[in-house]
Design a protein around this motif. Structure first.
Motif, PDB file in Angstrom:
ATOM      1  N   SER A   1     -20.408  -4.372 -10.067  1.00 20.61           N
ATOM      2  CA  SER A   1     -20.783  -4.467 -11.472  1.00 20.61           C
ATOM      3  C   SER A   1     -19.598  -3.953 -12.292  1.00 20.61           C
ATOM      4  N   SER A   2     -19.848  -3.359 -13.420  1.00 20.53           N
ATOM      5  CA  SER A   2     -18.793  -2.838 -14.284  1.00 20.53           C
ATOM      6  C   SER A   2     -19.420  -1.897 -15.292  1.00 20.53           C
ATOM      7  N   ASP A   3     -18.643  -0.915 -15.752  1.00 19.71           N
ATOM      8  CA  ASP A   3     -19.206  -0.064 -16.800  1.00 19.71           C
ATOM      9  C   ASP A   3     -19.361  -0.832 -18.109  1.00 19.71           C
ATOM     10  N   ALA A   4     -18.752  -2.030 -18.187  1.00 19.65           N
ATOM     11  CA  ALA A   4     -18.962  -2.886 -19.358  1.00 19.65           C
ATOM     12  C   ALA A   4     -20.422  -3.278 -19.505  1.00 19.65           C
ATOM     13  N   ALA A   5     -21.158  -3.321 -18.390  1.00 19.26           N
ATOM     14  CA  ALA A   5     -22.582  -3.648 -18.444  1.00 19.26           C
ATOM     15  C   ALA A   5     -23.357  -2.614 -19.239  1.00 19.26           C
ATOM     16  N   LEU A   6     -22.919  -1.369 -19.154  1.00 15.45           N
ATOM     17  CA  LEU A   6     -23.621  -0.272 -19.814  1.00 15.45           C
ATOM     18  C   LEU A   6     -23.023   0.065 -21.175  1.00 15.45           C
TER      19      LEU A   6
ATOM     20  N   ASN B   1     -26.600  -1.463  -3.045  1.00 15.89           N
ATOM     21  CA  ASN B   1     -26.132  -0.661  -4.158  1.00 15.89           C
ATOM     22  C   ASN B   1     -25.046  -1.394  -4.929  1.00 15.89           C
ATOM     23  N   ALA B   2     -24.725  -0.871  -6.100  1.00 15.68           N
ATOM     24  CA  ALA B   2     -23.657  -1.456  -6.918  1.00 15.68           C
ATOM     25  C   ALA B   2     -22.651  -0.379  -7.294  1.00 15.68           C
ATOM     26  N   VAL B   3     -21.422  -0.789  -7.476  1.00 13.23           N
ATOM     27  CA  VAL B   3     -20.406   0.078  -8.066  1.00 13.23           C
ATOM     28  C   VAL B   3     -20.038  -0.507  -9.422  1.00 13.23           C
ATOM     29  N   ALA B   4     -19.742   0.369 -10.368  1.00 13.66           N
ATOM     30  CA  ALA B   4     -19.441  -0.072 -11.732  1.00 13.66           C
ATOM     31  C   ALA B   4     -18.157   0.613 -12.198  1.00 13.66           C
ATOM     32  N   PRO B   5     -17.020   0.038 -11.864  1.00 14.95           N
ATOM     33  CA  PRO B   5     -15.749   0.655 -12.272  1.00 14.95           C
ATOM     34  C   PRO B   5     -15.484   0.508 -13.762  1.00 14.95           C
ATOM     35  N   GLY B   6     -14.662   1.398 -14.242  1.00 13.79           N
ATOM     36  CA  GLY B   6     -14.136   1.291 -15.593  1.00 13.79           C
ATOM     37  C   GLY B   6     -12.696   0.813 -15.521  1.00 13.79           C
ATOM     38  N   ALA B   7     -11.787   1.597 -16.071  1.00 12.34           N
ATOM     39  CA  ALA B   7     -10.373   1.212 -16.098  1.00 12.34           C
ATOM     40  C   ALA B   7      -9.729   1.475 -14.740  1.00 12.34           C
ATOM     41  N   ILE B   8      -9.367   0.388 -14.057  1.00  5.83           N
ATOM     42  CA  ILE B   8      -8.735   0.469 -12.746  1.00  5.83           C
ATOM     43  C   ILE B   8      -7.420  -0.318 -12.816  1.00  5.83           C
ATOM     44  N   ARG B   9      -6.376   0.218 -12.220  1.00 12.20           N
ATOM     45  CA  ARG B   9      -5.070  -0.422 -12.288  1.00 12.20           C
ATOM     46  C   ARG B   9      -5.020  -1.648 -11.359  1.00 12.20           C
TER      47      ARG B   9
ATOM     48  N   GLU C   1     -23.110   5.761   6.992  1.00 10.00           N
ATOM     49  CA  GLU C   1     -24.379   6.410   7.310  1.00 10.00           C
ATOM     50  C   GLU C   1     -24.647   7.596   6.391  1.00 10.00           C
ATOM     51  N   ASP C   2     -23.594   8.135   5.774  1.00  5.49           N
ATOM     52  CA  ASP C   2     -23.797   9.229   4.824  1.00  5.49           C
ATOM     53  C   ASP C   2     -24.654   8.792   3.642  1.00  5.49           C
ATOM     54  N   ALA C   3     -24.677   7.488   3.379  1.00  2.00           N
ATOM     55  CA  ALA C   3     -25.436   6.961   2.233  1.00  2.00           C
ATOM     56  C   ALA C   3     -26.694   6.228   2.675  1.00  2.00           C
ATOM     57  N   ARG C   4     -27.222   6.533   3.833  1.00  2.00           N
ATOM     58  CA  ARG C   4     -28.360   5.785   4.356  1.00  2.00           C
ATOM     59  C   ARG C   4     -29.619   5.936   3.514  1.00  2.00           C
ATOM     60  N   TYR C   5     -29.692   6.997   2.686  1.00  2.00           N
ATOM     61  CA  TYR C   5     -30.876   7.235   1.852  1.00  2.00           C
ATOM     62  C   TYR C   5     -30.592   6.894   0.388  1.00  2.00           C
ATOM     63  N   VAL C   6     -29.495   6.178   0.153  1.00  2.00           N
ATOM     64  CA  VAL C   6     -29.110   5.760  -1.199  1.00  2.00           C
ATOM     65  C   VAL C   6     -29.274   4.250  -1.296  1.00  2.00           C
ATOM     66  N   THR C   7     -30.173   3.792  -2.153  1.00  2.00           N
ATOM     67  CA  THR C   7     -30.337   2.352  -2.336  1.00  2.00           C
ATOM     68  C   THR C   7     -30.847   2.045  -3.741  1.00  2.00           C
ATOM     69  N   GLY C   8     -30.456   0.890  -4.238  1.00  2.00           N
ATOM     70  CA  GLY C   8     -30.851   0.478  -5.593  1.00  2.00           C
ATOM     71  C   GLY C   8     -30.086   1.183  -6.698  1.00  2.00           C
ATOM     72  N   GLN C   9     -28.998   1.854  -6.341  1.00  2.00           N
ATOM     73  CA  GLN C   9     -28.272   2.670  -7.310  1.00  2.00           C
ATOM     74  C   GLN C   9     -27.015   1.963  -7.813  1.00  2.00           C
ATOM     75  N   THR C  10     -26.566   2.396  -8.990  1.00  2.00           N
ATOM     76  CA  THR C  10     -25.307   1.921  -9.551  1.00  2.00           C
ATOM     77  C   THR C  10     -24.392   3.127  -9.737  1.00  2.00           C
ATOM     78  N   LEU C  11     -23.289   3.130  -9.010  1.00  2.00           N
ATOM     79  CA  LEU C  11     -22.351   4.247  -9.051  1.00  2.00           C
ATOM     80  C   LEU C  11     -21.226   3.926 -10.023  1.00  2.00           C
ATOM     81  N   LEU C  12     -21.180   4.666 -11.130  1.00  2.00           N
ATOM     82  CA  LEU C  12     -20.126   4.491 -12.121  1.00  2.00           C
ATOM     83  C   LEU C  12     -18.845   5.167 -11.642  1.00  2.00           C
ATOM     84  N   ILE C  13     -17.744   4.416 -11.733  1.00  2.00           N
ATOM     85  CA  ILE C  13     -16.434   4.929 -11.326  1.00  2.00           C
ATOM     86  C   ILE C  13     -15.511   4.712 -12.518  1.00  2.00           C
ATOM     87  N   ASP C  14     -15.691   5.515 -13.561  1.00  2.00           N
ATOM     88  CA  ASP C  14     -15.002   5.220 -14.824  1.00  2.00           C
ATOM     89  C   ASP C  14     -14.469   6.457 -15.538  1.00  2.00           C
TER      90      ASP C  14
END
Length: 253
Positions: free
Chosen positions: A146-151, A186-194, A234-247
């Protein structure tokens, strides 16, 4: 980068849009951690440079247009033939209208359709290809771009924001369906990435982005790759349906 382990040894990873930028960085991360990685992109010349440091027997690349459903089906089939069923899917491909992006009242439906097709529909199509086998096996990881533009809802990117918010909704719904089968989505939502697209921006725009990012700098593709690897582990086995912002804190939830 954190210490590299072999936590993905024996895993099959498929990544769309992986010839450069975030896709290539993520492919390198999974290869470094022992996975067999299949990648697809329209730009064939960049594959050797991006992934050449890793064993060729753990790589498969296909040159093709990710907006073509038949090409995606071929990519999926050939990945299985090379390495076995897909354990981890990273739906990375997507883009804005770029030079055709404009204020919504001046925008054209042709551009909307392109942005939705390359961002949202490719994500849905690839997920549809891998989900049945993951469900049957009772394991799997799907990570969507995804993208932080969505939010944030950046002006001039209405179609892109709509597509990327659509990915968030799709991620949540599919996560609910597949959770009983031990498959996380899950989704990742980056912001400004080079990336190459980012490098085309003027110095003035770059400085404005930095000024509106609490962290005060623009991240590297490897920063996103590390987060994708975490969600695939496996560290994220209990993480689902989430959006991780990387911005860098531009948008907080």
């Amino acid at each position: 980068m954190t210490a590299i382990t072999q936590r993905f040894l024996g895993k099959t990873v498929a990544i769309t849009g992986a010839a450069h930028g975030i896709g290539a960085a993520t492919a390198r991360r999974f290869l470094a951690e022992g996975a067999s990685v299949a990648v697809i992109d329209r730009e064939a010349d960049d594959f050797a440079e991006a992934l050449g440091a890793f064993p060729p027997q753990r790589q498969f690349s296909l040159v093709g247009d990710c907006t073509d459903a038949a090409v995606l089906a071929e990519f999926h089939a050939r990945t299985i033939a090379a390495f076995g069923p897909v354990d981890i899917l990273f739906n990375n491909v997507g883009q804005s209208g770029r030079e055709r992006a404009t204020q919504f009242h001046e925008s054209e439906e042709e551009v909307w359709r392109f942005v939705l097709e390359i961002s949202l529909f490719t994500t849905m199509r690839m997920s549809r290809l891998v989900a049945p086998a993951m469900r049957e096996r009772g394991s799997g990881r799907i990570i969507n771009m995804s993208s932080d533009a969505a939010l944030v809802g950046d002006a001039g990117l209405a179609d892109y924001a709509a597509a990327k918010m659509g990915i968030i909704g799709f991620t949540r719904s599919l996560a609910r369906e597949l959770a009983p089968h031990r498959v996380t989505v899950n989704a990742v939502a980056p912001g400004a990435i080079r990336t190459r697209a980012h490098d085309r921006l003027t110095p003035e725009v770059i400085e404005r982005i930095k000024a509106t990012t609490p962290a005060g700098f623009i991240a590297e593709p490897e920063d996103v790759a590390g987060c994708v690897a975490f969600l695939a582990s496996e560290d994220a086995r209990y993480v689902t349906g989430q959006t991780l912002l990387i911005d860098g804190g531009r948008w907080m939830i």
